[in-house]
Design a protein around this motif. Structure first.
Motif: not given
Length: 141
Positions: A22-28, A35-42
């Motif tokens: 909604v905020l238009g922020i990419k996962q990366g 300060d975490m890897p994208q995969q961790t956020l995923s």
């Protein structure tokens, strides 16, 4: 348990993903902010329950209240509004006229864009200050 009971369940990971989108922020980009890897956020976005400390960091990065991420429920209306038909702001067609969905989310996006512009200006000023200080140091040598 009927279908509606399953749909109304709170899922922290889905809430994070929905607010991020909604905020238009990419996962990366969010992963960098946290300060975490994208995969961790995923992986976190796939989890039903995210620990309070991590959820608090995410809420601060997204600039949304922690309670929103903790308590926002997935209900049929939310699922409908996630549908691409509503992504453009059009709810439907009534007698040939398009009805517009005016969401407070649009205001949040506008404020977020202003915040990004402010940070970019601040960064540019910091770069100028560093260049000026480096020049002063080199002149003293």
């Amino acid at each position: 348990m009927n279908k509606l009971d399953k749909v109304k369940k709170t899922h922290h990971g889905h809430n994070v993903r929905r607010m991020r989108e909604v905020l238009g922020i990419k996962q990366g980009a969010l992963a960098i902010m946290l300060d975490m890897p994208q995969q961790t956020l995923s992986d976190k976005e796939a989890k039903e329950i995210i620990d309070d400390e991590t959820l608090d960091k995410i809420s601060k990065a997204l600039n949304v209240p922690l309670k929103v991420l903790q308590e926002m429920k997935e209900d049929p209306a939310t699922i409908i509004f996630d549908h691409p038909t509503f992504a453009e702001g059009s709810i439907g067609n009534v007698g040939g006229d398009s009805i517009q969905y005016n969401s407070p989310v649009e205001k949040i996006i506008e404020l977020t864009n202003e915040k990004v512009a402010l940070y970019e200006r601040m960064l540019e000023l910091e770069k100028e200050k560093i260049a000026w200080l480096e020049k002063l140091l080199s002149d003293k040598k």
